[in-house]
Design a protein around this motif. Structure first.
Motif, short mmCIF file in Angstrom:
data_model
loop_
_atom_site.label_atom_id
_atom_site.label_comp_id
_atom_site.label_asym_id
_atom_site.label_seq_id
_atom_site.Cartn_x
_atom_site.Cartn_y
_atom_site.Cartn_z
N LYS A 315 1.04 -1.23 0.30
CA LYS A 315 -0.42 0.02 0.31
C LYS A 315 1.18 0.87 0.14
N PRO A 316 1.77 1.85 -0.87
CA PRO A 316 2.47 3.00 -0.73
C PRO A 316 1.55 4.49 -0.70
N GLU A 317 2.89 4.92 -0.09
CA GLU A 317 1.63 6.25 0.66
C GLU A 317 1.90 7.16 0.33
N TYR A 318 0.99 7.94 0.87
CA TYR A 318 0.47 9.39 -0.45
C TYR A 318 2.03 10.22 0.23
N LEU A 319 3.25 10.36 -1.33
CA LEU A 319 3.73 11.40 -1.69
C LEU A 319 4.66 10.86 -0.74
N LEU A 320 4.83 10.35 -0.46
CA LEU A 320 6.16 9.47 0.24
C LEU A 320 6.35 8.04 0.08
N SER A 321 7.87 7.96 -0.30
CA SER A 321 8.47 6.94 -0.81
C SER A 321 8.79 5.38 0.23
N THR A 322 7.86 4.39 -0.38
CA THR A 322 8.06 3.13 0.25
C THR A 322 8.69 2.28 -0.77
N HIS A 323 9.13 1.29 -0.17
CA HIS A 323 9.92 -0.23 -0.21
C HIS A 323 9.44 -1.15 -0.35
N ILE A 324 10.06 -2.62 -0.57
CA ILE A 324 9.71 -3.34 -0.44
C ILE A 324 11.31 -4.48 -0.76
N SER A 325 11.14 -5.51 -0.71
CA SER A 325 12.21 -6.44 -0.91
C SER A 325 12.38 -8.05 -1.20
N LEU A 326 12.08 -8.62 -2.48
CA LEU A 326 12.60 -9.69 -2.26
C LEU A 326 13.55 -10.75 -2.97
N SER A 327 13.55 -11.65 -2.58
CA SER A 327 14.98 -12.58 -3.90
C SER A 327 14.08 -13.51 -4.02
#
Length: 362
Positions: A315-327
């Protein structure tokens, strides 16, 4: 995303002589940077007028090799200025640059530029890069007018780095530029460790970006390359700046986060890449919500790789960088095509979004 090309902005090399104060300010701004223009004659540094980064000749880092200047017929408007010269190594099986003053235990981004320019009339060249005694990657030159970058994020094992070009009897090793960037935060790229380094596979800025983005926009001087949007995607952008939270160590530039893609006519955003078998790949995705959603609206999606759920309820945040990682990793001898699908959740009001992506191998 099986392939991409680097299209940097170009400007002529500019030798700018600075007073003491200006030099002090420049060094402070680029603390932890080492930028080497390989094959450059003389002893005077210069400032790249595109990035503002100070480059220096390579003579104090290596005592072997031969300097060459590239024929101007191979230099295009998009060719990096550092590609105008190179250092070639016709003698010896292993030639190494030594960079001292490294902080042991800290992370560093190390990047080499290789632009052949048909300097020796042999347009097919294959050699290896090593970091110390450890294999980094193969450099495979098949097109003399194509700039090739090799990049690794690693932990310093001691107080110096040794970057080596290794001859494997498939052409003469050479290098056009060598760059080192200190990554001061321990909270970014946590998959990098004393035993694991990340070798860049690709890093792209999705959406309608006008140019590749690097320093000074990116504090770590990562190069975010423009990616041509496929017809099944739609470009979107934000007219308002994207922020990073105080604890966001990724520090993805606002200019990168201000563009994105969504599915053109679907609830799923898909892409794939082909890779080597038996290799672990680490994937970092970056998101920001551009719309001020009401209390009854949302954008939620799941991330699948080859139909396997990897991350749920993004769920991306409004005008704020969000990140996920996976392998991801395939077994030796099996097909290594990774199909990614960002699928809208059943309760989502809007389709998935993707602002940028990085993929590394170990």
């Amino acid at each position: 995303m099986a392939g991409y090309s680097y299209k940097p902005v170009h400007n002529m090399r500019s030798l700018i002589f600075l007073g003491f104060l200006a030099v002090a300010l420049q060094v402070n701004a680029q603390q932890g940077f080492v930028s080497i223009d390989c094959g450059m004659d003389g002893s005077t540094s210069y400032i790249d007028t595109v990035t503002g980064i100070t480059y220096e000749p390579d003579a104090k880092y290596i005592n072997s090799g031969v300097n060459y200047k590239i024929d101007k017929t191979y230099l295009q408007a998009a060719t990096p200025v550092q590609a105008e010269t190179l250092r070639s190594f016709p003698n010896g099986s292993r030639n190494c640059y030594t960079i001292n003053g490294i902080i042991q235990g800290d992370k560093y981004l190390i990047r080499g530029l290789f632009f052949h320019g048909n300097y020796d009339g042999l347009t097919s060249v294959l050699f290896e890069l090593h970091l110390g005694m450890n294999f980094w990657q193969v450099v495979n030159i098949t097109e003399p007018s194509y700039p090739l970058w090799a990049e690794i994020i690693t932990v310093a094992q001691n107080n110096s780095f040794s970057v080596c070009l290794v001859n494997i009897n498939s052409g003469t090793p050479f290098i056009s530029a060598l760059e080192l960037r200190h990554i001061s935060s321990t909270d970014v790229y946590k998959d990098v460790s004393q035993t694991n380094s990340l070798v860049l596979y690709f890093r792209v800025n999705t959406g309608d970006a006008a140019r590749d983005i690097r320093y000074p926009d990116d504090a770590y001087d990562r190069i975010w390359q423009v990616y041509l949007t496929p017809t099944v995607w739609s470009d979107i952008n934000s007219s308002q700046p994207i922020q990073t939270s105080p604890g966001d160590a990724f520090q993805v530039p606002a200019a990168v986060m201000a563009t994105a893609v969504t599915p053109a006519n679907d609830t799923s955003l898909g892409f794939y890449f082909e890779a080597d078998t038996g290799v672990v790949y680490y994937v970092y995705m970056h998101f920001a919500e551009f719309n001020a959603l009401s209390q009854t609206e949302n954008r939620i999606f799941d991330v699948f790789v080859n139909d396997e759920l990897k991350v749920s309820s993004v769920k991306p945040e409004y005008l704020l960088s969000t990140h996920i990682s996976l392998s991801v990793r395939s077994a030796l001898g099996t097909e290594a095509t990774y199909n990614f699908a960002l699928n809208s959740a059943s309760a989502s009001s809007f389709p998935p979004i993707l602002n940028a992506i990085e993929i590394y191998s170990v």
